[in-house]
Design an enzyme around this catalytic site. Structure first.
Site, PDB file in Angstrom:
ATOM      1  N   ALA A 250      95.538  27.506  -3.179  1.00 16.72           N
ATOM      2  CA  ALA A 250      94.197  28.019  -3.509  1.00 16.72           C
ATOM      3  C   ALA A 250      93.054  27.099  -3.094  1.00 16.72           C
ATOM      4  O   ALA A 250      91.897  27.401  -3.385  1.00 16.72           O
ATOM      5  CB  ALA A 250      94.064  28.382  -4.990  1.00 16.72           C
ATOM      6  N   ALA A 251      93.356  25.995  -2.382  1.00 21.11           N
ATOM      7  CA  ALA A 251      92.257  25.117  -1.939  1.00 21.11           C
ATOM      8  C   ALA A 251      91.315  25.906  -1.019  1.00 21.11           C
ATOM      9  O   ALA A 251      90.082  25.767  -1.101  1.00 21.11           O
ATOM     10  CB  ALA A 251      92.803  23.885  -1.221  1.00 21.11           C
ATOM     11  N   GLY A 252      91.882  26.737  -0.159  1.00 16.62           N
ATOM     12  CA  GLY A 252      91.064  27.553   0.746  1.00 16.62           C
ATOM     13  C   GLY A 252      90.211  28.558  -0.031  1.00 16.62           C
ATOM     14  O   GLY A 252      89.046  28.801   0.318  1.00 16.62           O
ATOM     15  N   ASP A 253      90.783  29.139  -1.087  1.00 16.81           N
ATOM     16  CA  ASP A 253      90.012  30.087  -1.909  1.00 16.81           C
ATOM     17  C   ASP A 253      88.902  29.352  -2.663  1.00 16.81           C
ATOM     18  O   ASP A 253      87.791  29.877  -2.814  1.00 16.81           O
ATOM     19  CB  ASP A 253      90.927  30.808  -2.909  1.00 16.81           C
ATOM     20  CG  ASP A 253      91.926  31.722  -2.203  1.00 16.81           C
ATOM     21  OD1 ASP A 253      91.606  32.217  -1.107  1.00 16.81           O
ATOM     22  OD2 ASP A 253      93.030  31.924  -2.750  1.00 16.81           O
TER      23      ASP A 253
END
Ligand code: ADP
Length: 309
Positions: A250-253
């Site tokens: 979820a780093a990209g989110d």
């Protein structure tokens, strides 16, 4: 005035099994642990934006099942409006079965379920949310044509459209025209452009190809190596902040959801992207998807620390 964000995206319930190794054909492996978590790129980005104080509307579909109830409750807990989330009468809520082995490698079965039924009528029914937003966030976990329809509609209404082209796939040309900002990671940038992205130079080449197709801003996220920003023809590497990363899920989110908020608050692109990188890094210091998304207070505290160091 709070920033208004609309998200057209997915709901997925993750069923996460930890095991010493992933089972082979016909095998049963005794696992070490189990977790269930609310996810889906759309839902994650909506929660991220809400954590930073934005007024967020989610547009999508869940099933008429207990997982749909949980997803909707979860949105409400984060303060995300679910007026435009449809309960599909036929299909269940999207689900992901994830087996994580001792090395941290995983195998995943993803069932789109109700996400696959989101249609143009759902997007049209959500017109008030799109009309009143500053920014529309779209990813690629819903049917392709519906994603395209949503970004075209928002573009025509003069909205900023951020497209996170994940999961990776080839896009028709009009996606580049209607999305003002794209935030691919290395893999997605490589699939979009054919350039093998492994460092800032190759990210710059990939970003240029995407920008040449019509996108005003391209940010290639590079995990622990930070990001590469190409904005209105000017490119630069955004160095990472140093963190003790334990899980980059979820780093990209976190990056994309927070970028929308920072831009809505009026920050210039470079500063908004720098801050989104800090939010992504903070997310990587905690395990899981939504549980790892930082709050505004956690972000501000970390930002103050990075200024001092
Ligand atoms: P995705 O989850 O889409 O692959 P990334 O892993 O590239 O996205 O992460 C998004 C952003 O979060 C990166 O551009 C970076 O700014 C930040 N980030 C992610 N992982 C780390 C890390 N280990 N250290 C520092 N920053 C990170």
């Amino acid at each position: 005035m709070p920033v208004n964000i609309a998200v057209v995206g997915s709901f997925v319930t993750d069923f996460i099994f930890r095991a010493p190794r992933r089972p082979v054909k016909g095998e049963t492996v005794v696992g070490l642990g189990f977790d269930m978590a609310m996810g889906g790129k759309g839902a994650n980005q909506a929660v991220m934006a809400a954590h930073l104080g934005a007024r967020v509307s989610m547009i999508g579909r869940v099933g008429n099942d207990s997982f749909g109830d949980m997803q909707i409750k979860n949105m409400a807990r984060a303060g995300v409006c679910t007026d435009y989330v449809v309960r599909d009468p036929d299909l269940g809520t999207g689900a992901g079965g994830i087996v994580v082995d001792a090395e941290g490698d995983n195998s995943i079965v993803f069932v789109p379920n109700a996400n696959g039924k989101v249609c143009r009528e759902d997007i049209d029914a959500a017109t008030p949310a799109i009309e009143s937003c500053d920014t529309l966030l779209v990813q690629l976990e819903l049917p392709f044509k519906v994603n395209g329809y949503a970004i075209k509609k928002a573009h025509k209404l003069g909205k900023r459209v951020i497209l996170d082209p994940a999961p990776a796939c080839i896009l028709e040309d009009y996606f580049y025209e209607y999305a003002s900002i794209m935030t691919p990671n290395e893999t997605e940038a490589a699939i979009l452009t054919g350039v093998r992205v492994e460092d800032a130079d190759s990210a710059a080449r990939a970003a240029r190809i995407i920008a040449d197709k019509g996108c005003e801003t391209v940010i290639v996220t590079l995990g622990a190596n930070g990001a590469y920003l190409l904005h209105q023809g000017r490119g630069e590497r955004l160095p990472p902040v140093q963190v003790n990363a334990v899980d980059t899920t979820a780093a990209g989110d976190a990056f994309t959801g927070s970028l929308a908020v920072f831009l809505g608050e009026g920050l210039p692109m470079r500063e908004a992207a720098r801050r989104a990188g800090i939010v992504g890094a903070l997310c990587a210091t905690r395990t899981g998807a939504q549980p790892s998304l930082p709050t505004r207070a956690q972000f501000e505290a970390f930002l103050a620390q990075t200024r001092e160091s």
